[in-house]
Enzyme design. Structure first.
Site, mmCIF file in Angstrom:
data_model
loop_
_atom_site.group_PDB
_atom_site.id
_atom_site.type_symbol
_atom_site.label_atom_id
_atom_site.label_comp_id
_atom_site.label_asym_id
_atom_site.label_seq_id
_atom_site.Cartn_x
_atom_site.Cartn_y
_atom_site.Cartn_z
ATOM 1 N N PRO A 102 -29.268 37.390 98.108
ATOM 2 C CA PRO A 102 -28.102 37.954 98.796
ATOM 3 C C PRO A 102 -27.210 36.908 99.444
ATOM 4 O O PRO A 102 -27.671 35.824 99.814
ATOM 5 C CB PRO A 102 -28.719 38.853 99.871
ATOM 6 C CG PRO A 102 -30.175 38.688 99.808
ATOM 7 C CD PRO A 102 -30.530 37.708 98.774
ATOM 8 N N CYS A 103 -25.941 37.270 99.569
ATOM 9 C CA CYS A 103 -24.986 36.449 100.300
ATOM 10 C C CYS A 103 -25.134 36.846 101.761
ATOM 11 O O CYS A 103 -24.812 37.955 102.155
ATOM 12 C CB CYS A 103 -23.587 36.786 99.786
ATOM 13 S SG CYS A 103 -22.251 36.045 100.681
ATOM 14 N N GLN A 104 -25.712 35.972 102.584
ATOM 15 C CA GLN A 104 -25.924 36.281 104.002
ATOM 16 C C GLN A 104 -25.309 35.182 104.858
ATOM 17 O O GLN A 104 -24.675 34.287 104.324
ATOM 18 C CB GLN A 104 -27.446 36.364 104.282
ATOM 19 C CG GLN A 104 -28.136 37.528 103.602
ATOM 20 C CD GLN A 104 -29.656 37.398 103.685
ATOM 21 O OE1 GLN A 104 -30.233 36.458 103.150
ATOM 22 N NE2 GLN A 104 -30.304 38.333 104.360
#
Ligand SMILES: C[S@@+](CC[C@H](N)C(=O)[O-])C[C@H]1O[C@@H](n2cnc3c(N)ncnc32)[C@H](O)[C@@H]1O
Length: 462
Positions: A102-104
């Site tokens: 994920p893009c976090q």
């Protein structure tokens, strides 16, 4: 000898299919997954792990039922546990570490306790990849992420990617990346994802780029990504370049604090463009134009015959005509709405193509693609129902005639959602790969997965 691959965040195995071919085929024995991990934090039942272990014929261990092995004697381990709880030493040696994550928020702060040094936010999965790469130092990392990664977060565009690149530089990797729309390379879905390939010390890419090779030549001609996903040369001159760190000795917390902070409150945009390389903390980046492909598969090319489509995928006249039904949701609107705070506001949006065009690649599959409920974003295609379907679904009723009039269908035509098999085909998975769970879950898996053929192309050039 095969290249040993570890697959993190495996989902239902898109990277594995890209590297090895479909389960049960030996289309490619140059790559072998030696260890894979998948764990879904939001549900007790581990559906993706069930699909993965079933397709690759893996059985749970008697003593540790979350560990699956192959009965064929092949050294092939799958672990269905939270990656953050797994010791890096448990993972076998490997040549390539891959995963879609994920893009976090990747920001890093200095800890108060000087001895501990730096800390990233808890639960951020990038740091799990980094931890494993730091321990094993695989020759390559191949990572996939949404295009937002290059631009986030909002107030400091590109910071997260800068922190990621700087942390790979600390492990002595050189990195190339490319924003890829799968349909530009002949695949039947418009799916934009960034692919990041890191080359470790001793690999040809590392040698070429650290010993004075031209970044432009690497990005456009000679790099692994350029060879697998060809682009046109950028005639605007040399790519732009910049340094990740303001000062040579800046640590990750400094990069995190100082990268692209902007002046005077203006958003300067992200400096990371569609293609680029990072060598020793220096970044070269330019816009990308894919080289024309001869033919592209279209949404129409992957559709199943009408007889194979179950009734639940066929839209009912009521669900189309309903005041908040499919036709309303897909259409243009300008209306007053009331927010949860009680304020009214004017809402407007344009129409989206309805039904979806069959003569070009589909729109991106999203995780909410499954289920009967009307939606603006689920795909809806035109088809010719069979006589039985017309009868069962009431497609010669007055309501059905009204639908045909509203959206311009011929008498012999009707509309339906995509089947799980069609969603699998749009990502290049074998038919029925995700069979065994609900259709909603199958659609969710495909919304999370990747276009396997992109991985195969990169594998080919490696
Ligand atoms: C973007 S998806 C990757 C999909 C995969 N590439 C495929 O082809 O199906 C990310 C996956 O990471 C898994 N995941 C999320 N948190 C995790 C964790 N802490 N440990 C292991 N896996 C995790 C999710 O369940 C999801 O399947």
């Amino acid at each position: 000898m095969s290249i040993r691959v570890v697959e993190l965040f495996a989902g239902v195995g898109g990277f594995r299919i890209g590297f090895e071919g479909a389960p049960g085929t030996s289309s490619n024995n140059r790559f072998r997954i030696v260890w894979a991990n998948q764990w879904e934090p939001s549900t007790k039942k581990q559906h993706a792990a069930e699909v993965y272990s079933a397709r690759w014929g893996l059985s749970p261990d008697n003593e540790r039922p979350t560990l699956f092995t192959s009965s064929s004697g092949q050294n092939d381990v799958f672990v269905n546990e939270d990656i953050s709880t797994i010791e890096a030493s448990e993972i076998p040696e490997h040549d390539l570490l891959c995963g879609g994550f994920p893009c976090q928020d990747y920001s890093v702060a200095k800890t108060l306790d000087k001895a501990k040094g730096l800390s990233g936010k808890k639960g951020v999965l990038w740091w799990e990849i980094h931890r494993i790469a730091e321990y094993h130092r695989p020759s390559y990392l191949l990572l996939e992420n949404v295009d937002r990664l290059l631009k986030s977060p909002k107030g400091q565009r590109g910071r997260d990617f800068a922190v990621m690149l700087a942390s790979l530089e600390d492990l002595n990797y050189v990195v190339e990346w490319r924003m890829v729309d799968a349909s530009s390379y002949g695949f039947p879905q418009r799916r934009k994802r960034v692919f990041i390939l890191a080359h470790g010390q001793g690999t040809p890419g590392h040698e070429a780029l650290t010993k004075g090779g031209s970044p432009k030549y690497w990005m456009e001609e000679d790099g692994a990504l350029a060879r697998s996903l060809p682009i046109l040369p950028n005639n605007d001159g040399e790519p732009t370049w910049f340094c990740l760190r303001e000062n040579k000795n800046d640590d990750l917390a400094d990069v995190s604090d100082n990268f692209n902070t902007g002046k005077g409150g203006k958003d300067p945009g992200s400096p990371f463009l569609g293609t680029g390389v990072m060598v020793n903390g220096k970044v070269w980046t330019s816009k990308t134009t894919p080289r024309d492909v001869k033919s592209t598969l279209t949404l129409g090319d992957i559709l199943q015959d009408s007889e194979r489509v179950a009734d639940e995928f066929i839209l009912t006249p009521e669900s189309l005509n309903h005041e908040r039904g499919w036709i309303y949701l897909k259409g243009a609107k300008r209306e007053l709405r009331t927010g949860t705070d009680g304020f009214t506001y004017r809402y407007s949006e344009g129409p989206i193509t309805f039904p979806d065009a069959l003569d070009r690649a589909s729109r991106t599959i999203i995780t909410g693609e499954g289920g009967k409920g009307a939606s603006r974003f689920k795909h809806v295609v035109k088809f010719r129902p069979t006589k039985e379907q017309v009868e069962r679904m009431g497609l010669s009723s007055e309501g059905a005639s009204l639908v045909r009039e509203k959206i311009g269908l011929k008498l012999t035509e009707w509309v339906r959602r995509l089947t799980p098999i069609e969603l699998e085909r749009l990502n290049g998975f074998p038919d029925n790969h995700t069979e065994g769970v609900t259709d909603g879950k199958r659609a969710f898996f495909m919304g999370n997965a990747l276009v396997c053929g992109i991985v195969s192309r990169i594998a080919e050039s490696l």
